[in-house]
Design a protein around this motif. Structure first.
Motif, PDB file in Angstrom:
ATOM      1  N   TYR A  12      -4.365   5.787 -26.148  1.00  0.00           N
ATOM      2  CA  TYR A  12      -3.573   4.748 -26.599  1.00  0.00           C
ATOM      3  C   TYR A  12      -2.410   4.663 -25.821  1.00  0.00           C
ATOM      4  CZ  TYR A  12      -6.298   5.965 -30.732  1.00  0.00           C
ATOM      5  OH  TYR A  12      -7.346   6.133 -31.653  1.00  0.00           O
ATOM      6  N   GLY A  13      -1.750   3.311 -25.695  1.00  0.00           N
ATOM      7  CA  GLY A  13      -0.662   2.986 -24.873  1.00  0.00           C
ATOM      8  C   GLY A  13       0.653   2.867 -25.595  1.00  0.00           C
ATOM      9  N   ALA A  14       1.376   2.920 -24.797  1.00  0.00           N
ATOM     10  CA  ALA A  14       3.030   2.951 -25.192  1.00  0.00           C
ATOM     11  C   ALA A  14       3.707   1.948 -24.246  1.00  0.00           C
ATOM     12  CB  ALA A  14       3.802   4.097 -25.245  1.00  0.00           C
ATOM     13  N   PRO A  15       4.514   0.945 -24.983  1.00  0.00           N
ATOM     14  CA  PRO A  15       5.362  -0.184 -24.162  1.00  0.00           C
ATOM     15  C   PRO A  15       6.430   0.375 -23.192  1.00  0.00           C
ATOM     16  CG  PRO A  15       6.024  -0.089 -26.535  1.00  0.00           C
ATOM     17  CD  PRO A  15       4.724   0.872 -26.370  1.00  0.00           C
ATOM     18  N   GLU A  16       6.548  -0.317 -22.157  1.00  0.00           N
ATOM     19  CA  GLU A  16       7.656  -0.024 -21.307  1.00  0.00           C
ATOM     20  C   GLU A  16       8.660  -1.135 -21.565  1.00  0.00           C
ATOM     21  OE1 GLU A  16       6.486   1.273 -17.152  1.00  0.00           O
ATOM     22  OE2 GLU A  16       4.899  -0.090 -17.529  1.00  0.00           O
ATOM     23  N   VAL A  17       9.879  -0.629 -21.538  1.00  0.00           N
ATOM     24  CA  VAL A  17      10.959  -1.597 -21.935  1.00  0.00           C
ATOM     25  C   VAL A  17      11.853  -1.739 -20.750  1.00  0.00           C
ATOM     26  CG1 VAL A  17      10.683  -1.175 -24.479  1.00  0.00           C
ATOM     27  CG2 VAL A  17      12.418   0.353 -22.955  1.00  0.00           C
ATOM     28  N   ILE A  18      11.644  -1.328 -19.472  1.00  0.00           N
ATOM     29  CA  ILE A  18      12.375  -1.582 -18.600  1.00  0.00           C
ATOM     30  C   ILE A  18      12.348  -3.108 -17.873  1.00  0.00           C
ATOM     31  CG2 ILE A  18      12.841   1.032 -17.905  1.00  0.00           C
ATOM     32  CD1 ILE A  18      10.860   0.618 -15.551  1.00  0.00           C
ATOM     33  N   GLY A  19      13.439  -3.199 -16.975  1.00  0.00           N
ATOM     34  CA  GLY A  19      13.412  -4.576 -16.590  1.00  0.00           C
ATOM     35  C   GLY A  19      13.242  -5.700 -17.229  1.00  0.00           C
ATOM     36  N   ILE A  20      13.818  -5.561 -18.490  1.00  0.00           N
ATOM     37  CA  ILE A  20      14.190  -6.911 -19.199  1.00  0.00           C
ATOM     38  C   ILE A  20      15.520  -7.195 -19.264  1.00  0.00           C
ATOM     39  CG2 ILE A  20      13.642  -7.536 -21.773  1.00  0.00           C
ATOM     40  CD1 ILE A  20      11.475  -5.442 -22.084  1.00  0.00           C
ATOM     41  N   ALA A  21      15.722  -8.566 -19.073  1.00  0.00           N
ATOM     42  CA  ALA A  21      16.998  -8.974 -19.068  1.00  0.00           C
ATOM     43  C   ALA A  21      17.618  -9.362 -20.322  1.00  0.00           C
ATOM     44  CB  ALA A  21      16.973 -10.184 -18.203  1.00  0.00           C
ATOM     45  N   PRO A  62       8.250  -8.369 -12.374  1.00  0.00           N
ATOM     46  CA  PRO A  62       9.583  -8.966 -13.127  1.00  0.00           C
ATOM     47  C   PRO A  62       9.277 -10.408 -12.995  1.00  0.00           C
ATOM     48  CG  PRO A  62      10.081  -7.649 -10.924  1.00  0.00           C
ATOM     49  CD  PRO A  62       8.521  -7.766 -10.952  1.00  0.00           C
ATOM     50  N   ALA A  63      10.220 -10.766 -14.181  1.00  0.00           N
ATOM     51  CA  ALA A  63      10.090 -12.252 -14.731  1.00  0.00           C
ATOM     52  C   ALA A  63      10.519 -13.116 -13.589  1.00  0.00           C
ATOM     53  CB  ALA A  63      10.882 -12.295 -15.859  1.00  0.00           C
ATOM     54  N   ARG A  64       9.544 -14.021 -13.159  1.00  0.00           N
ATOM     55  CA  ARG A  64       9.947 -15.253 -12.153  1.00  0.00           C
ATOM     56  C   ARG A  64       9.402 -16.465 -12.547  1.00  0.00           C
ATOM     57  NH1 ARG A  64       8.554 -10.685  -8.360  1.00  0.00           N
ATOM     58  NH2 ARG A  64      10.373 -10.031  -7.330  1.00  0.00           N
ATOM     59  N   PRO A  65       9.915 -17.479 -12.049  1.00  0.00           N
ATOM     60  CA  PRO A  65       9.485 -18.724 -12.368  1.00  0.00           C
ATOM     61  C   PRO A  65       8.130 -19.150 -11.544  1.00  0.00           C
ATOM     62  CG  PRO A  65      11.280 -18.994 -11.262  1.00  0.00           C
ATOM     63  CD  PRO A  65      11.094 -17.519 -11.280  1.00  0.00           C
TER      64      PRO A  65
END
Length: 258
Positions: A129-138, A105-108
């Motif tokens: 081939y990959g697929a993007p995940e979009v969970i955990g985005i504020a 997760p995003a942290r400083p």
């Protein structure tokens, strides 16, 4: 990069508004110069500023392990380099940085860079081939997708649409090896996907060149339009060129899309 105004009073460095002093306000917050121009006392509010969040998706699928020459890096290595360099710049500016998905997760802070490097080094799958995940985005975050985008585009379209609906902006950078753009094949050639799931043999590879390049151009047009409709930015980077230009484009595009 850095603190971003939230259009309301709070902690920050930028002036937001004057308001009449109220009971309970400390005298040290009174702007005496502004108050001297009227009969009342006024408080100088500052705009609330909060660090931005940047979420990265670096495609770890098998197709990203391709390189057409020993002197060139794999697409995955170049994508990881760009992602980590972008993370360094963002963290130095006070941003929070993480990966899409639950692993980082995003942290400083600089310690987050070690976490990102560790997760990205293990981020490899057997899928072609990959697929993007979009969970955990504020909300109000920014996103950077780095991939070859050669798989089924439906997953990318769904991810970008979902994020755009939440007001999340971002960029997509297509990382390709020069052989994937130039298609320098001639005569008998066997094409096999990096994961081994796809295989095609031809005796006249040159005859496929025009159709292949047309398909690649169609894919780029699709991605460009997808980005435009979502308010994102799209660009292509070749692994035989300097990563500095790609990093500058990523930084500038994310800044423009704030």
């Amino acid at each position: 990069m850095g603190g971003h105004g939230r259009r309301r009073a709070g902690t920050g460095e930028e002036f937001w508004q004057y308001r009449p002093a109220q009971a309970g306000d400390s005298a040290r917050f009174i702007d005496w110069r502004r108050s001297a121009r009227s009969d009342g006392q006024f408080i100088r509010d500052r705009e609330w500023q909060l660090a931005q969040s940047l979420n990265l998706w670096v495609d770890g699928a098998a197709s990203m392990r391709f390189t057409g020459a020993k002197t060139r890096p794999e697409k995955a290595a170049r994508a990881r380099l760009l992602a980590l360099a972008l993370a360094v710049a963002a963290i130095r500016a006070g941003e929070r940085v993480g990966l899409t998905g639950p692993l980082a997760p995003a942290r400083p802070g600089r310690r987050q860079l070690m976490t990102l490097a560790a997760v990205l080094s293990d981020d490899a799958t057997a899928q072609d081939y990959g697929a993007p995940e979009v969970i955990g985005i504020a909300a109000q975050a920014r996103v950077a997708f780095l991939s070859d985008f050669l798989g089924d585009p439906a997953a990318v379209q769904a991810a970008v649409a979902q994020l755009a609906d939440r007001g999340i902006g971002g960029v997509m950078m297509q990382v390709l090896d020069p052989m994937e753009e130039d298609f320098p094949f001639d005569g008998r050639t066997i094409f096999e996907s990096m994961g081994g799931a796809l295989r095609h043999e031809t005796r006249q590879a040159r005859d496929l060149r025009t159709r292949y390049r047309d398909r690649l151009a169609e894919r780029r047009h699709l991605l460009t339009e997808l980005a435009r409709q979502a308010g994102w930015q799209f660009a292509t980077h070749r692994t035989d060129t300097s990563p500095q230009g790609a990093l500058l484009w990523l930084t500038a595009s994310l800044e423009r899309g704030r």
